[in-house]
Design a protein around this motif. Structure first.
Motif, mmCIF file in Angstrom:
data_model
loop_
_atom_site.group_PDB
_atom_site.id
_atom_site.type_symbol
_atom_site.label_atom_id
_atom_site.label_comp_id
_atom_site.label_asym_id
_atom_site.label_seq_id
_atom_site.Cartn_x
_atom_site.Cartn_y
_atom_site.Cartn_z
ATOM 1 N N GLU A 14 28.498 51.318 -18.974
ATOM 2 C CA GLU A 14 28.554 52.466 -18.074
ATOM 3 C C GLU A 14 29.462 52.179 -16.882
ATOM 4 O OE1 GLU A 14 25.666 55.108 -15.143
ATOM 5 O OE2 GLU A 14 24.757 53.824 -16.677
ATOM 6 N N GLU A 15 29.386 50.969 -16.344
ATOM 7 C CA GLU A 15 30.220 50.609 -15.198
ATOM 8 C C GLU A 15 31.702 50.659 -15.565
ATOM 9 O OE1 GLU A 15 30.578 47.119 -11.778
ATOM 10 O OE2 GLU A 15 29.398 46.759 -13.593
ATOM 11 N N ALA A 16 32.024 50.159 -16.779
ATOM 12 C CA ALA A 16 33.418 50.181 -17.231
ATOM 13 C C ALA A 16 33.909 51.606 -17.410
ATOM 14 C CB ALA A 16 33.553 49.405 -18.545
ATOM 15 N N ARG A 17 33.045 52.482 -17.944
ATOM 16 C CA ARG A 17 33.435 53.887 -18.125
ATOM 17 C C ARG A 17 33.630 54.563 -16.770
ATOM 18 N NH1 ARG A 17 33.082 51.569 -22.091
ATOM 19 N NH2 ARG A 17 35.172 51.127 -21.317
ATOM 20 N N ALA A 18 32.814 54.196 -15.794
ATOM 21 C CA ALA A 18 32.953 54.770 -14.453
ATOM 22 C C ALA A 18 34.298 54.384 -13.847
ATOM 23 C CB ALA A 18 31.810 54.297 -13.555
ATOM 24 N N GLN A 19 34.682 53.119 -14.015
ATOM 25 C CA GLN A 19 35.953 52.647 -13.483
ATOM 26 C C GLN A 19 37.123 53.346 -14.169
ATOM 27 O OE1 GLN A 19 36.390 50.576 -10.894
ATOM 28 N NE2 GLN A 19 38.600 50.911 -11.042
ATOM 29 N N GLU A 20 37.030 53.477 -15.503
ATOM 30 C CA GLU A 20 38.082 54.163 -16.262
ATOM 31 C C GLU A 20 38.231 55.604 -15.803
ATOM 32 O OE1 GLU A 20 37.264 54.011 -20.392
ATOM 33 O OE2 GLU A 20 38.218 52.067 -20.707
ATOM 34 N N ALA A 21 37.069 56.283 -15.638
ATOM 35 C CA ALA A 21 37.090 57.690 -15.255
ATOM 36 C C ALA A 21 37.685 57.878 -13.867
ATOM 37 C CB ALA A 21 35.677 58.272 -15.310
ATOM 38 N N ALA A 22 37.329 56.985 -12.927
ATOM 39 C CA ALA A 22 37.862 57.083 -11.570
ATOM 40 C C ALA A 22 39.374 56.873 -11.554
ATOM 41 C CB ALA A 22 37.176 56.050 -10.664
ATOM 42 N N GLU A 23 39.840 55.902 -12.325
ATOM 43 C CA GLU A 23 41.283 55.641 -12.406
ATOM 44 C C GLU A 23 42.000 56.807 -13.076
ATOM 45 O OE1 GLU A 23 41.381 51.979 -14.520
ATOM 46 O OE2 GLU A 23 40.831 50.756 -12.788
ATOM 47 N N ALA A 24 41.355 57.380 -14.102
ATOM 48 C CA ALA A 24 41.955 58.528 -14.790
ATOM 49 C C ALA A 24 42.069 59.717 -13.850
ATOM 50 C CB ALA A 24 41.117 58.902 -16.015
ATOM 51 N N ALA A 25 41.025 59.928 -13.032
ATOM 52 C CA ALA A 25 41.037 61.039 -12.079
ATOM 53 C C ALA A 25 42.180 60.874 -11.085
ATOM 54 C CB ALA A 25 39.699 61.115 -11.350
#
Length: 219
Positions: A14-25
């Motif tokens: 979940e933490e990795a997905r959060a980081q990916e999503a923030a960078e994608a945003a």
């Protein structure tokens, strides 16, 4: 991490997905990219599932769910930059990712680039369904059993390859022996379509019944 949830992350996944999503945003502020929207949609679906669990509901509806989802989103400043309709369509794209992927594979480059935004992708998918309904009555061609089996085999192979790619990229999605059942359920629900999830539940129930029958026969 640039943001932190009020209760922390349930897993490294979940933490990795959060980081990916923030960078994608952050990248989306400078342009539109389908892969980035997919990452954001995956993370939004994680939040949706957590909100449903907190609200004690099986569907993303109701005052308690809305409150729980709003609280979860408030921990991520970048989510507030995305309007509600786009968030809904991004989650829809993840729920129908296999269909969207197949549709995009049949597009030309220009058309595919024009369908990077979740809302545009949803509209294009809806249009393709309507076009299919118009063609079906006049086609008069019934799909053969062999065609059905071939199509199902191709779908299974595509699903297998997708999970294999994700496992190779991110490592194992979860540890069946050590991870909590709740976490395993969240990971699976966030990475398959609603149809596949229902089929998985049926398969699990059937397998559970088979094991019980074998144990009963064994005395």
């Amino acid at each position: 991490m640039t943001d932190a949830t009020q209760e922390g992350f349930d897993s490294a996944f979940e933490e990795a997905r959060a980081q990916e999503a923030a960078e994608a945003a952050d990248r989306l502020k400078r342009g539109q990219a389908w892969d980035d929207w997919v990452k954001i949609g995956v993370f939004l679906n994680i939040g949706r599932n957590k909100a449903m669990m907190r609200a004690g509901t099986n569907e993303p509806i109701g005052a308690r769910y809305i409150k729980a989802f709003s609280e979860w989103m408030s921990a991520y400043a970048w989510i507030g930059d995305i309007d509600k309709a786009t968030r809904v369509h991004a989650m829809w794209c993840i729920d129908h990712l296999e269909d969207c992927t197949r549709l995009r594979e049949n597009m030309g480059l220009t058309q595919r680039l024009n369908c990077n935004h979740p809302t545009t992708m949803r509209r294009r998918w809806d249009k393709s369904q309507k076009e299919g309904e118009k063609v079906a009555p006049t086609a008069g061609k019934k799909e053969s059993r062999a065609d059905v089996i071939q199509r199902e085999l191709e779908a299974v192979a595509a699903e297998r390859d997708k999970w294999k790619h994700k496992a190779e990229k991110d490592g194992s999605l979860f540890d069946l022996k050590q991870d909590a059942v709740k976490l395993i359920a969240q990971v699976i629900a966030s990475n398959v379509t609603p149809y596949r999830l229902r089929e998985l539940l049926k398969a699990l129930e059937a397998e559970n019944a088979r094991i019980k029958a074998v144990q009963k026969q064994a005395g």
